[in-house]
Design a protein around this motif. Sequence first.
Motif, mmCIF file in Angstrom:
data_model
loop_
_atom_site.group_PDB
_atom_site.id
_atom_site.type_symbol
_atom_site.label_atom_id
_atom_site.label_comp_id
_atom_site.label_asym_id
_atom_site.label_seq_id
_atom_site.Cartn_x
_atom_site.Cartn_y
_atom_site.Cartn_z
ATOM 1 N N ARG A 11 60.697 -45.852 23.754
ATOM 2 C CA ARG A 11 62.014 -45.906 24.376
ATOM 3 C C ARG A 11 61.878 -45.503 25.837
ATOM 4 N NH1 ARG A 11 64.134 -43.400 19.306
ATOM 5 N NH2 ARG A 11 65.140 -45.090 18.131
ATOM 6 N N GLU A 18 61.256 -41.985 27.393
ATOM 7 C CA GLU A 18 62.104 -41.072 26.633
ATOM 8 C C GLU A 18 61.442 -40.620 25.337
ATOM 9 O OE1 GLU A 18 65.691 -39.994 26.893
ATOM 10 O OE2 GLU A 18 64.993 -40.185 28.969
ATOM 11 N N GLU A 19 60.757 -41.552 24.662
ATOM 12 C CA GLU A 19 60.199 -41.216 23.353
ATOM 13 C C GLU A 19 59.109 -42.208 22.980
ATOM 14 O OE1 GLU A 19 61.738 -40.359 18.749
ATOM 15 O OE2 GLU A 19 63.120 -41.138 20.272
ATOM 16 N N LEU A 41 57.434 -43.747 19.783
ATOM 17 C CA LEU A 41 57.891 -43.890 18.406
ATOM 18 C C LEU A 41 56.764 -44.071 17.396
ATOM 19 C CD1 LEU A 41 60.871 -46.302 19.153
ATOM 20 C CD2 LEU A 41 60.940 -43.806 18.899
ATOM 21 N N VAL A 77 55.773 -38.786 27.237
ATOM 22 C CA VAL A 77 57.205 -38.558 27.409
ATOM 23 C C VAL A 77 57.442 -37.883 28.752
ATOM 24 C CG1 VAL A 77 59.225 -37.336 26.514
ATOM 25 C CG2 VAL A 77 57.637 -38.458 24.939
ATOM 26 N N GLU A 117 64.479 -50.121 24.119
ATOM 27 C CA GLU A 117 63.344 -50.046 23.198
ATOM 28 C C GLU A 117 62.423 -51.220 23.431
ATOM 29 O OE1 GLU A 117 64.124 -49.838 19.079
ATOM 30 O OE2 GLU A 117 64.857 -47.777 19.125
#
Length: 446
Positions: free
Chosen positions: A80, A62-63, A65, A31, A9
Amino acid sequence: MEDDGHVLEFRLPDLGEGLTEAEVVSWSVAVGDDIELNQTIAEVETAKAVVALPSPFAGRVEELLVEPGETVEVGASLIRVRIASPPSAVAADQTEAETAAAPSPGPDTADGNGRRSVLVGYGPEGEAETRRRRPAPEARAAATPAARKLAKELGIDLWFVAGSGPNGAVTVDDVRGAVPVSPPRPSAPRTDLAPATSTAPSESDQNAGVIRPSVREERVPVGGIRKRTAAAMSASARTIPQASAFVALDCTASMELLDHLRTTKSFAGLTLTPLALVAKATLAAIAEFPAVNAHWDEANQQIVTKHYVNLGIAVATARGLLVPNLKEAQTLGLRDLCREIGWLAETARSGSATPADLRGGTFTITNVGVFGVDAAVPLVNPGEAAILCLGSIRRRPWVFRDELAVRWVTTLGVSFDHRMIDGELAARFLTTTAGLLEDPLTLLSR
């Protein structure tokens, strides 16, 4: 940054200057994207400037946020990223990135090897800090990652797409709406608008090239620089007892001097404007009346007079009003003032002004004349004692040497904190500045 298997993160780093939060303007990645070390992943806007965030590691996204338009605190998780190497192999890199992102005394901080601290990592070794900064990076239109991807596929330039997202960011629907389509058939009227808001152009409108708005009202969330400006101006009006004074002056000699200087070798390649000469005259007047370069210390009930001038230059940008300032402006000659004012305006409009550029001002000049306005009453910036306003410069009838003549005339105004500056001081400061512009040759020796 926290390690979750091979997923790391990235948290919002401390951007310095005492800033505790930032608004995510746009993501530069989506993403599934593969990113490289130090690749820009997002732009965030603080109370001072727009800052590009580089990634402290390489991997695959990945993501995301945080959505564009959201305001997050320092330390909040942003993204992430799944890394290819085991966590132990990147632990040292994470530690170095977090250390570099920690607060530092200022932009000139360097380590023992003479490298300047930057947001993540260090700048080139031995790079000296100079007054003239590096060229601003190319600006990008604010857009969501999906909208940016779709625009690339369709070959659409995002600069020409009106954004409806947070802070004007371009969304996928905005991009789709920019694609030329065949006009709807009469049998398929729009149902998403009330009859009163129908926007079908009449035949006369089409012939005249009239474009009707698609909606009757538009609501834009207040954020970023506009939000901070609103807070500062509200504080100014609420806490500072302000007064203003004005003087009209014949600046023909100044205009003639500028015309002459533009033809000289010393000013070749520079855009010499009246604002630079006004700045030089203002600095000379501040040297004579230093009490206008002060601030009110409410906590200690003191008036703090500063014997240096960080001269703020108000700049209108697409994101709102910014006031970058020239550090130690009292040391600059006219040529340097000309160059630095142009450079600050360029960096402010491109969104690359740093927090250091925008903090610490001691006196401000605003130029409403460029908008065709003769005079205005600006509010004093909190933390300062006064602000000078330059109106438009026009050819007007003027009594010159007891005869009516057409001369270059302008109006100077000053708004001031009446707790520190009384009417006499404000008037003397203002007329001194005006006198220097009426006889600008006296400035050349200063």
